[in-house]
Design an enzyme around this catalytic site. Structure first.
Site, PDB file in Angstrom:
ATOM      1  N   LYS A  27       1.069  -0.637  -0.191  1.00  0.00           N
ATOM      2  CA  LYS A  27      -0.018   0.273   0.078  1.00  0.00           C
ATOM      3  C   LYS A  27       0.838   1.335   0.461  1.00  0.00           C
ATOM      4  CE  LYS A  27      -4.168   1.967   2.139  1.00  0.00           C
ATOM      5  NZ  LYS A  27      -3.831   3.405   2.035  1.00  0.00           N
ATOM      6  N   ASP A  29       1.479   5.512   0.194  1.00  0.00           N
ATOM      7  CA  ASP A  29       1.448   6.200   0.776  1.00  0.00           C
ATOM      8  C   ASP A  29       1.821   7.420  -0.135  1.00  0.00           C
ATOM      9  OD1 ASP A  29       1.635   8.209   2.433  1.00  0.00           O
ATOM     10  OD2 ASP A  29       2.796   8.189   3.713  1.00  0.00           O
ATOM     11  N   GLU A 171       3.168   2.631   4.110  1.00  0.00           N
ATOM     12  CA  GLU A 171       2.083   2.414   4.728  1.00  0.00           C
ATOM     13  C   GLU A 171       0.822   1.205   5.364  1.00  0.00           C
ATOM     14  OE1 GLU A 171      -2.043   5.312   3.605  1.00  0.00           O
ATOM     15  OE2 GLU A 171      -0.385   4.428   1.662  1.00  0.00           O
TER      16      GLU A 171
END
Length: 326
Positions: A27, A29, A171
């Protein structure tokens, strides 16, 4: 030509989905953008989740592939620690001035991390399962048709990826069903996101009154916190979320006000001290109280974005720790 599509959204999860039916990705950021590069166009149109045109802000990305593609991805930039960080992009994301964007691109270069392919050579792929879309995306990348855009890897072991991304200060992760179709604009349970939260012990250097306080008595609504360093107490941000009435009273009881800011640098200094927006109306206190704070991203941040906490929340008072212990 407008794509008329919105990004598919992931559902927040509490654990990594198990089983071979799932695949897992980092994921990032960054800033979610669709990249639409119709055949024959020399410039890609970049759009936000609300279909707003963000193309002028990212000249190094907008000069994408000449092939007809519509992709989904994340624009990222690295902080001084070498980690993707949304805060590095904050000055760029709302800019629409071409000359300023060119300077930003040189000073804060961005990378487009493409993780899904929605159209190729006029063929819409959203009804294809994720596995097929991914196979075609990797083939297009192997042919060199994505230019400077990058296609990040995927992983079968979600628990491993979750642990590694947390250890590295990333993240979080996104888990996707291999059979999932692309559902524009929908928040689907076929995509599950798990964002890491980090805790840090920081020192209170000031407090701000709660907005809308009635009766003339100021109630504590937020605290300004910093990190002890050899150069003094470095400002890390303002924390208000999570401070209830009981916690506010207890914090206020433990604070000793002072006339001068305890943070390193001038009282108001956008290049290193406390920003004017945070300093306005703040009651400075002696740096004696340690509090536990939870935040997105590692709390010790890079100078390019002044080490500020992202979406911090108050966890509790650390009466077992002195500032010197930090």
């Amino acid at each position: 030509m407008r794509s008329m599509l919105r990004p598919m959204l992931a559902t927040p999860g509490s654990h990594v989905p198990p089983g071979e039916e799932w695949v897992h990705e980092v994921k990032w950021d960054g800033i979610r953008l669709l990249g639409d590069s119709p055949s024959g166009r020399t410039q890609t149109r970049l759009t936000t989740r609300n279909d707003n045109d963000a193309t002028p802000a990212w000249p190094e990305i907008a000069t994408g592939p000449e092939r007809d593609v519509l992709v989904d991805g994340e624009v990222i930039a690295l902080n001084d620690a070498g980690l993707p960080d949304f805060r590095v992009l904050m000055d760029r994301m709302h800019n629409r001035d071409v000359r300023r964007a060119a300077r930003f691109a040189e000073r804060i270069p961005a990378t487009y991390m493409v993780f899904d392919l929605l159209r190729l050579d006029g063929r819409l792929l959203i009804e294809e399962p994720w596995t097929e879309r991914r196979r075609i995306l990797e083939a297009v990348q192997a042919e060199g048709d994505l230019g400077s855009w990058q296609v990040p890897g995927t992983y079968d072991d979600g628990r491993m990826l979750h642990e590694v991304t947390k250890a590295q200060g990333l993240e979080g992760i996104v888990s996707k069903r291999r059979v999932s179709r692309y559902r524009p604009g929908e928040r689907s349970r076929d995509w599950v996101k798990l964002a890491h939260r980090y805790r840090a012990s920081l020192v209170v250097g000031g407090w701000r009154p709660e907005t809308g306080t009635e009766g003339g008595t100021e109630r504590l609504g937020a605290v300004l916190v910093g990190q002890p360093t050899p150069d003094g107490l470095v400002y890390r941000g303002r924390v208000g979320s999570g401070i209830g009435a009981k916690q506010a009273r207890r914090i206020a009881e433990l604070l000793r006000e002072t006339a001068k800011s305890p943070f390193a640098g001038p009282d108001v200094d956008p290049d290193g001290g406390v920003p004017a927006l945070d300093a306005r109306g703040t009651h400075w206190v002696e740096p004696l109280l340690v509090v536990e704070v939870e935040t997105h991203g590692t709390p010790v941040a890079a100078p390019t974005y002044k080490g500020r906490l992202r979406q911090p929340s108050f966890i509790g008072i650390r009466e077992d720790i002195e500032p010197e212990d930090l």
